[in-house]
Design an enzyme around this catalytic site. Structure first.
Site, PDB file in Angstrom:
ATOM      1  N   GLU A 205      -5.362   8.735  17.592  1.00  0.00           N
ATOM      2  CA  GLU A 205      -6.646   8.078  17.347  1.00  0.00           C
ATOM      3  C   GLU A 205      -7.485   8.056  18.620  1.00  0.00           C
ATOM      4  OE1 GLU A 205      -5.859   4.198  15.611  1.00  0.00           O
ATOM      5  OE2 GLU A 205      -3.930   4.900  14.833  1.00  0.00           O
TER       6      GLU A 205
ATOM      7  N   GLU B  55     -14.558   0.475  11.291  1.00  0.00           N
ATOM      8  CA  GLU B  55     -13.698  -0.599  10.806  1.00  0.00           C
ATOM      9  C   GLU B  55     -14.030  -1.887  11.548  1.00  0.00           C
ATOM     10  OE1 GLU B  55      -8.976  -1.829  10.507  1.00  0.00           O
ATOM     11  OE2 GLU B  55      -9.640  -0.222  11.848  1.00  0.00           O
TER      12      GLU B  55
END
Length: 445
Positions: free
Chosen positions: A249, A360
């Site tokens: 990520e 998010e």
């Protein structure tokens, strides 16, 4: 199918980082009519929301007392001993120290003494040489800007060292668990509504993926609680979502608990066992090997976009070196940051099975209502360029180490009245989407 939905340098060296300042607006774009995923499929795809905050707020106001939250002197002493022991592991002796205007201390650490080389399989080694770039990779024609606040001092780390943001006692004491500092909390909940994580993402699956690339618009969304965050990132994913999930990520995040402020910061993460015992943010454990002496992972990004003003994005490329199998990270138009060694992973030793792009937030429902923490720019996707945040030029790397446009991109917003997403395509931006929102509003009480 399950989805992971949870989660400058001196101006002389401006060629190493590329910030894009866009004056044009892609108004000529005709949006794709993208079917939003059905609610049943949505429940399936959110079965295990794993991109969770690195630390959880474990004290429940409903069942805690003052004594629960106050350590006795002996416990306090033990905790401070543990903190100092962990800090000795993370913070290596620097050959030079740089004070950043945002309060960060950047330590210049000899490359071969960075935390990665504490790993038994890397001990005594040196970083790998740069790998073969993916075919189809080209440097974007864009203005060059300083990209991190600390580098605006005009200072830089000498050859043979890398810049590492110093971790402080205060950083560790903000965490609910010193032993899990720098790691994400493992999620076991089986639904998408009770864990507080809300998303607006685009994703592809069903093929073998050897990397991903996108340009990510950088903003400073409001984060209203220390225990919430707002992030925008790329995920490369493989494995099952129950016990052996592998992820790589990278992106930007605002995380008051992790960093102690509300600056957007460049970050990385990895895990090979669904966040149970492996992996960490940035360089907070042995794992990612940094090779770049001008980029500090975890450092604040500058400049940032402004509403109806200048727009800036960062280009991130993650790809698997065909020769050695390591996963490399490039920031901007040519600056190799470093790599995740192949041995860290199980499934990702071969390839990814899903790539995901998007935003998010964590919603702790302060006062019983939805948080006002923003995603992206804090404005809904429909406002478009200069107002809503975007990901553009979405690409993946195929088996032949070639960058190709994503195909069959699916988009998903799990709380569209709070944060939404709208996808499209055009000649200049390729596959892209706008995403984000304000959080709490009349339609999102």
């Amino acid at each position: 199918m399950l989805s992971l939905l949870n989660h400058s340098r001196r101006r002389k060296q401006q060629h190493s980082i590329c910030f894009h300042h866009h004056h044009h607006s892609p108004h000529q774009v005709s949006f794709k009519s993208v079917k939003m995923v059905s609610s049943s499929f949505l429940r399936r795809i959110l079965l295990l929301s794993l991109v969770s905050y690195s630390f959880s707020y474990t004290v429940s106001p409903s069942n805690s007392t003052a004594s629960d939250q106050t350590l006795r002197p002996q416990e306090e002493l033990q905790k401070m001993r543990l903190v100092r022991k962990e800090l000795l592991k993370i913070n290596k002796p620097p050959v030079k120290t740089i004070q950043s205007s945002d309060g960060d201390i950047i330590d210049c650490i000899p490359t071969h003494k960075q935390p990665a080389f504490d790993h038994p399989l890397l001990h005594g080694q040196r970083p790998m040489d740069p790998p073969e770039m993916p075919k189809g990779h080209s440097k974007d024609d864009a203005s060059h800007e300083d990209s991190q606040l600390w580098s605006l001092t005009g200072e830089s780390c000498p050859e043979g060292t890398i810049p590492i943001r110093r971790t402080t006692e205060q950083d560790m004491l903000r965490a609910s668990s010193v032993r899990r500092f720098g790691r994400k909390i493992r999620r076991v909940r089986r639904d998408s509504t009770s864990n507080g994580h809300e998303h607006a993402v685009g994703y592809v699956s069903g093929r073998q993926y050897y990397g991903a690339k996108a340009s990510i618009n950088v903003w400073s969304p409001r984060v209203t609680s220390q225990y919430e965050f707002s992030l925008s990132q790329i995920w490369v994913i493989a494995g099952s979502f129950t016990h052996d999930l592998n992820t790589i990520e990278a992106g930007w995040q605002i995380s008051p608990e992790l960093y102690g402020d509300t600056y957007p910061r460049f970050f990385t993460y990895w895990t090979s066992d669904a966040y149970r015992t492996t992996g960490c943010y940035n360089l907070l454990c042995s794992g990612f090997v940094q090779t770049n002496r001008r980029i500090a992972i975890g450092a604040a990004i500058s400049p940032r976009s402004s509403y109806k003003g200048g727009q800036f994005d960062i280009s991130l490329l993650i790809w698997k070196d065909p020769k050695h199998g390591h996963w490399w990270l490039q920031f901007g138009s040519g600056a190799l940051v470093g790599y995740w060694p192949a041995f860290l992973f199980t499934h990702l030793r071969q390839h990814g099975s899903m790539v995901q792009f998007g935003g998010e937030v964590v919603n702790t429902r302060p006062g019983g209502s939805h948080t006002s923490t923003q995603m992206g720019s804090g404005h809904f996707a429909g406002e478009g360029f200069g107002k809503a945040s975007y990901f553009r030029n979405l690409q993946v790397v195929d088996w032949d180490n070639t960058l190709i446009p994503v195909s069959n991109l699916k988009i998903l917003a799990d709380h569209p009245n709070c944060y939404d997403i709208r996808g499209g395509t055009n000649r200049v931006w390729g596959n892209y989407f706008y995403y984000g929102g304000p959080g709490k509003n009349p339609r999102c009480p």
